[in-house]
Design a protein around this motif. Sequence first.
Motif, PDB file in Angstrom:
ATOM      1  N   ARG A  29       4.772   1.480  -3.904  1.00 52.26           N
ATOM      2  CA  ARG A  29       4.775  -0.127  -3.419  1.00 52.26           C
ATOM      3  C   ARG A  29       3.179  -0.349  -3.247  1.00 52.26           C
ATOM      4  O   ARG A  29       2.630  -0.948  -3.519  1.00 52.26           O
ATOM      5  N   ASN A  40      11.906  -0.758  -0.208  1.00 54.25           N
ATOM      6  CA  ASN A  40      10.824  -0.654  -1.028  1.00 54.25           C
ATOM      7  C   ASN A  40      11.017  -1.211  -2.506  1.00 54.25           C
ATOM      8  O   ASN A  40      10.028  -1.573  -3.299  1.00 54.25           O
ATOM      9  N   THR A  43      14.796   2.820   3.736  1.00 56.35           N
ATOM     10  CA  THR A  43      13.480   2.741   3.140  1.00 56.35           C
ATOM     11  C   THR A  43      13.498   2.554   1.698  1.00 56.35           C
ATOM     12  O   THR A  43      12.591   1.817   1.250  1.00 56.35           O
ATOM     13  N   GLY A  55       7.338   3.890  -1.334  1.00 55.42           N
ATOM     14  CA  GLY A  55       6.516   3.260  -0.567  1.00 55.42           C
ATOM     15  C   GLY A  55       5.029   3.491  -1.148  1.00 55.42           C
ATOM     16  O   GLY A  55       3.955   2.697  -1.155  1.00 55.42           O
TER      17      GLY A  55
END
Length: 497
Positions: A29, A167, A163, A26
């Motif tokens: 990202r 991502n 997750t 993340g």
Amino acid sequence: MTTTRPPGLKAASLTAVLVGLGFLLGFGRDLLLARTYGADSGTDAFLVAWMVPETAAPLLIEGAMAFLMVPLFSRAAELGDDVRHLVSATLPHMGVALTALSLVTAAGAPWLVALLAPGIADAELAVRCMRFTAVTILMFGLAGYASAALRANHVFGPPATVTVAYNLGIVTCVLCFHDLGVVAAAVGVAVGGVGMVLVQIPSFVRRLGRPGRPTSTMLLPLGAFVPIAAFTLERQGQVFVERFVGSSLAEGSISHLNYAQKIAQVPMMLSLVAATVSFPHLVRAIAAGDGAAASRRLTDDLRAAATIVLLATGVLVVCAPDIVRLLLQYGAFTDADTTATAQIMRIYSLGLLGQAVVGVVCRVFFCGSRPSWYPAMAMVAGLGATVALALPSSGPSGIAAANAAGITLTAVILLAGLRGSDIGMPVREIGGPAARLLLAAVVATAAGWGARSLLEGLPSAAALVLAALAMAAAFCAVTALTGTGDFNRMIRMRGRS
């Protein structure tokens, strides 16, 4: 009746590692988005479209879906029922409903954009992005359903990878299709949503079998779902307020708020790992009427969450510019963007303890056979405070302060309601440890300010590491001097469980 060994340190550690990996992706990202697109009208438009998965995620993955389905699956497993019948009776109907909702959202994107961000500079781009992100309603729902079923059976690895898959989808699409502009990120959101389902299918089929043709119809109990969904949507309402008010501010304001929030929430999400792993055990304790066991579990989860969040809050307040500079200041993300984001993050981080408390305590009210409306009413009060305080004239920092104040008020109300909950837990049970941890955090923050001033002139990375180490040392010293035997006991109990 079958019994299942409660989750322990191994499950929590595996979940923490996978969740940590997801958050690292993340970070990658957000860094990639900032470097590629910066903070302007385009990123603002994408973030308005991103409100669809931002709303769907807490509702369908970690929020309402988990609070509804984990107890349902847990009770079925405890009674020795064949959970395959439960899956075949609920999953097909839920899939049809989620598909219809995704299609309606995509078709109504122009009206949703006008409603959510009336002052947005590039509404057409926001609509185009939203039509891609609408896919996540279906995908997140399926992913959340699978996660709940697996966690109820004490399988935590695959649900923790969602997750990572999400991502990876976004990062891959931005890297491969960046010439499309922020639309590439919207496509990545849809691709990542599909990945969240795919990574869980093997474990889901192996543990629960292939979903068969429904032999009976079991509608999910709306009486149980509605109060949970109301609470989840109201909690997400704080983001709605940010985007709505931010759309009337200078270009890039929504983006600065988003970047600050994404960074600051990482320690809060990590602090909830223990509560996520222990949730099925909490359900069983409450269902069995064992208030003492449920109270111990809740107390341990709160102490663990508060320890992580309070120390992290001090680091975020002291080192905000260093953190933002290291993570985001590349390419199109300028020094001015760093200054604006860091200022917002310092204020936003003051609400992290409230965020963590809400995330832990609300589970108590949703574990019974009939979830309570109390969390939703508490969130109404908090959201009302956010709306009242988030004035355009106060700018992005004022919006962040309103967010922190609102969620803190909600946390206080939820704690006050524990006495009347299924576990009947008085607030004084956690008041003493909380006060000691808060004192440790204040001393650590003061030590951090002093250390950071002495480190002026060093590279941001070195200054951040040294200041964080000084704060951690001060935090540990104060907790040792004030007596944290209870916390040490908690760690030992989790290791044996």
